[in-house]
Each structure stands twice: as structure tokens, then as C-alpha cells.
Design an enzyme around this catalytic site. Structure first.
Site, PDB file in Angstrom:
ATOM      1  N   GLN A  83      59.687   1.305  75.760  1.00 11.33           N
ATOM      2  CA  GLN A  83      58.161   0.962  75.365  1.00 11.33           C
ATOM      3  C   GLN A  83      57.853  -0.310  76.277  1.00 11.33           C
ATOM      4  O   GLN A  83      58.139  -1.526  76.000  1.00 11.33           O
ATOM      5  CB  GLN A  83      58.225   0.461  73.665  1.00 11.33           C
TER       6      GLN A  83
ATOM      7  N   ALA B  22      51.906   1.242  64.349  1.00 11.64           N
ATOM      8  CA  ALA B  22      52.667   1.911  65.215  1.00 11.64           C
ATOM      9  C   ALA B  22      52.239   1.832  66.768  1.00 11.64           C
ATOM     10  O   ALA B  22      51.051   1.267  66.913  1.00 11.64           O
ATOM     11  CB  ALA B  22      52.997   3.340  65.146  1.00 11.64           C
ATOM     12  N   HIS B  23      53.005   2.296  67.761  1.00  9.94           N
ATOM     13  CA  HIS B  23      52.776   1.949  69.292  1.00  9.94           C
ATOM     14  C   HIS B  23      51.375   2.484  69.429  1.00  9.94           C
ATOM     15  O   HIS B  23      51.177   3.904  69.295  1.00  9.94           O
ATOM     16  CB  HIS B  23      53.855   2.329  70.086  1.00  9.94           C
ATOM     17  N   ASN B  24      50.683   2.018  70.403  1.00 12.20           N
ATOM     18  CA  ASN B  24      49.464   2.579  71.149  1.00 12.20           C
ATOM     19  C   ASN B  24      48.067   2.772  70.111  1.00 12.20           C
ATOM     20  O   ASN B  24      47.239   3.177  70.635  1.00 12.20           O
ATOM     21  CB  ASN B  24      49.484   3.845  71.752  1.00 12.20           C
TER      22      ASN B  24
END
EC number: 2.3.1.191
Length: 351
Positions: A198, A239-241
């Protein structure tokens, strides 16, 4: 910290119309039911009007219409709740930070810490980090490499910022929050999960508040982004993004899956869940425990939760839900039979 202000001072601070003695001293805030002679209260929700007549407060923040029938002292304002919000900061007993770096803190040689900032006991500031003016970093906080904490920020004890997190001005982050942890990124190869690095960061705008034990994961490639004025309650998972638009608010236990984008001025009630890779437009309200499985393109209120019922009624409803598919098929069969009969031409009384 004890604070005392006169009604006259409070009226001036709020631009309120004073009904009562200017010199009356106010030492704190309380509810209509609990306020005493030295305290200020407010009436914002009509359902609490029943407590007003017997209220013992030194004064009450009221709209003009409510003040007419109230025998006690009042500060008359257009919006009592907004006035209460402003006044609350004057009576906040939270200890004030003292500028300087505690001897037990560990600060990298190349980290930049403004002279007006406060770095608490056992805090860690890693290489390349920048702590701007009037920032307060609580005890046992961790600020990772190349992080930026903007002017006037406040990190409660035990906040963790992983590397490459950028935080705007006047941001408040409560204890246990983790910003910039690795997103849940894995590639499945013949049943084996392979970790995906990540390599993005997290960018947080100005005037954001993040609650206790909330997690904001770093992006897989580009940054996870939180807009200006966003308010996140406790135990939320971002969460990511994910991208969250300006002035959106979320209550506790909301979960947002990866790469979902949420617009401006949205409100998500407690326990809402969103799948990944969807878009929510501006000005959307989602009620508690709703599961959002597709994009929302029109402003408005949305819900998928089942309202509370007595247990026996709920069991009946649950049983009927299981029967809906069979009932739909039977209804279709009945419709076909009716169509067959009616399309065949029935005799009429006119012969």
C-alpha cells in the site's frame, strides 16, 4: 479549570438580547432538568419544552417565541443550539497544552517542530515530519516519517499516524485512532493470498474531527482523502482509496469499503455499511444499519434497515420474507389464469 462569565458578557459574545441582570454570574452549562442558579441551559428541541417552566437555571438560551412565556432570565437568540455550541468552548475544562517538547519525547533530528507546539510525554516524531504552530501532540502519540500536522491540530494521547499522512489545520483526532495503516489489499493466486504493498498515503483537510478508535487506511496507489470539515465518530473504518467530500458526517461503526467515493454534505447514521467501488452523490442521508450495495446518484434519504417490532411480529415478518419468492410465483400463475379467462371473452347481460 473553572470559568465564570456574566450574562452581559455572554450576551455580547453571542449578539443575544438579554432578559435579566447583566451582572449575574454563570459558571457552567447544564440541561434544563439539571441546571442550577449559576448555570446556563438551552431549549432547542421542542420535546424538552415541558421542562422549561420548572427550570432552575440562572438563564436559558431561547428563541424569542419561547422567551415570551418564560418567567426566568434568558438570552434570546435565533438558534439556541448553535448558540450553545459556541458558548460550550468557553466553559470547556480540557487542560490547555503547554508549548515545548517533553523530555521523554523522541523527536528525530530532521523533524520540524514549531516553537509554539506541544509534544507530550513519550511521543515519537519520526524523520521528516513537520509539526506546525499551536499543535498539541498528546502523550504516547506516534507521528510517522514525513507526516504533516497542520496549524492548530490536536492529537489526543495514543494517536498513531503512519508515514506520509498529511493533516490540515485545526484537526482533532481522538485517542486510539490510527491514520495511514495498511489497506486490506491482497491478490489471490490459486487460492493463496499475495500481499499488495500500500504505497499511497492519507490526506486530511482542515477542521476535520476523527473519533476514538477510528481507522483511516492509506491508499494502495493514490491517497485516501478526507475533505474539509468532515466529522467521523468513534470506531469507523475507512478503507484504502476512499474519498469523502467536504462537511460529510458519519456516526459510530460506519464501515466503508475500498475505493468508494462519498460526496459533500452527506450524513451516514450509525452502523451503515458501504460496499467498495461505488459513488455517493452530495446531500445524501443514509439511516442507521443500512447496507449500501450500489451507487446513489440522487440526493435524498435512503434506508435498508428493518424497523423494530415486537419479537413475535418480527418472527412472522421474517417467515413471510422467506416465502416472498414462492408467493410471487403463485401470483404470476394467478395473473396468467385471470388473463386467460378475461381474454377469452365472457358473455355479457346485453347478449
Amino acid at each position: 479549570m473553572s470559568v465564570t462569565m456574566t450574562l452581559g458578557q455572554l450576551a455580547e459574545a453571542l449578539g443575544a438580547t438579554l432578559k435579566g441582570p447583566e451582572a449575574l454570574q454563570i459558571t457552567g452549562l447544564a440541561t434544563l432538568q439539571e441546571a442550577g442558579p449559576g448555570q446556563l441551559s438551552f431549549l432547542a428541541n421542542p420535546q424538552y419544552r415541558k421542562y422549561l417552566d420548572n427550570c432552575q437555571a440562572g438563564a436559558v438560551l431561547l428563541k424569542a417565541a419561547d422567551a415570551e412565556s418564560f418567567a426566568g432570565n434568558a438570552l434570546i437568540v435565533a438558534d439556541p443550539y448553535q448558540a450553545y455550541a459556541r458558548i460550550s468552548h468557553l466553559f470547556d475544562p480540557k487542560p490547555k497544552a503547554v508549548a515545548g517538547i517533553h523530555p521523554s519525547a523522541v523527536v528525530a533530528e530532521d523533524a520540524q517542530v514549531d516553537a509554539s507546539a506541544s509534544i507530550g510525554p513519550f511521543a515519537v516524531i519520526e524523520s521528516g515530519a513537520r509539526i506546525e504552530a499551536d499543535v498539541s501532540i498528546g502523550a504516547h502519540c506516534f507521528v510517522g516519517a514525513r507526516c504533516v500536522v497542520g496549524e492548530g491540530g490536536w492529537l489526543a494521547p495514543r494517536v498513531t499516524l503512519y508515514h506520509d499522512v498529511t493533516i490540515g489545520k485545526r484537526v482533532v483526532i481522538q485517542s486510539g485512532a490510527v491514520i495511514g495503516g495498511e489497506g486490506f489489499g491482497f491478490a489471490n493466486e490459486k487460492g493463496i493470498w499475495r500481499k499488495i504493498a500500500q504505497i499511497g498515503g492519507v490526506t486530511i483537510g482542515d477542521d476535520v474531527e476523527i473519533g476514538v478508535n477510528t481507522a483511516v487506511d492509506r491508499g494502495a496507489l493514490s491517497d485516501t482523502r478526507i475533505g474539509d470539515g468532515v466529522k467521523l465518530d468513534n470506531q469507523i473504518q475507512i478503507a484504502h482509496n476512499v474519498q469523502i467530500g467536504d462537511h460529510t458526517a458519519m456516526a459510530a461503526c460506519v464501515g466503508i469499503s475500498g475505493s468508494t467515493r462519498i460526496g459533500k454534505h452527506c450524513m451516514l447514521a450509525g452502523g451503515v455499511g458501504l460496499v467498495g467501488h461505488i459513488d455517493i452523490c452530495d446531500n445524501v442521508f443514509v439511516s442507521g444499519m443500512t447496507m449500501v450495495t450500489r451507487s446513489i446518484t440522487e440526493p435524498g434519504s435512503y434506508s435498508s434497515g428493518t424497523a423494530m417490532q415486537p419479537l413475535a411480529d418480527w418472527r412472522k415478518s421474517a417467515a413471510r420474507i422467506r416465502q416472498l419468492d414462492d408467493m410471487a410465483k403463485r401470483l404470476q400463475q394467478l395473473e396468467k389464469r385471470v388473463d386467460t379467462v378475461t381474454s377469452g371473452g365472457l358473455p355479457t347481460s346485453e347478449g
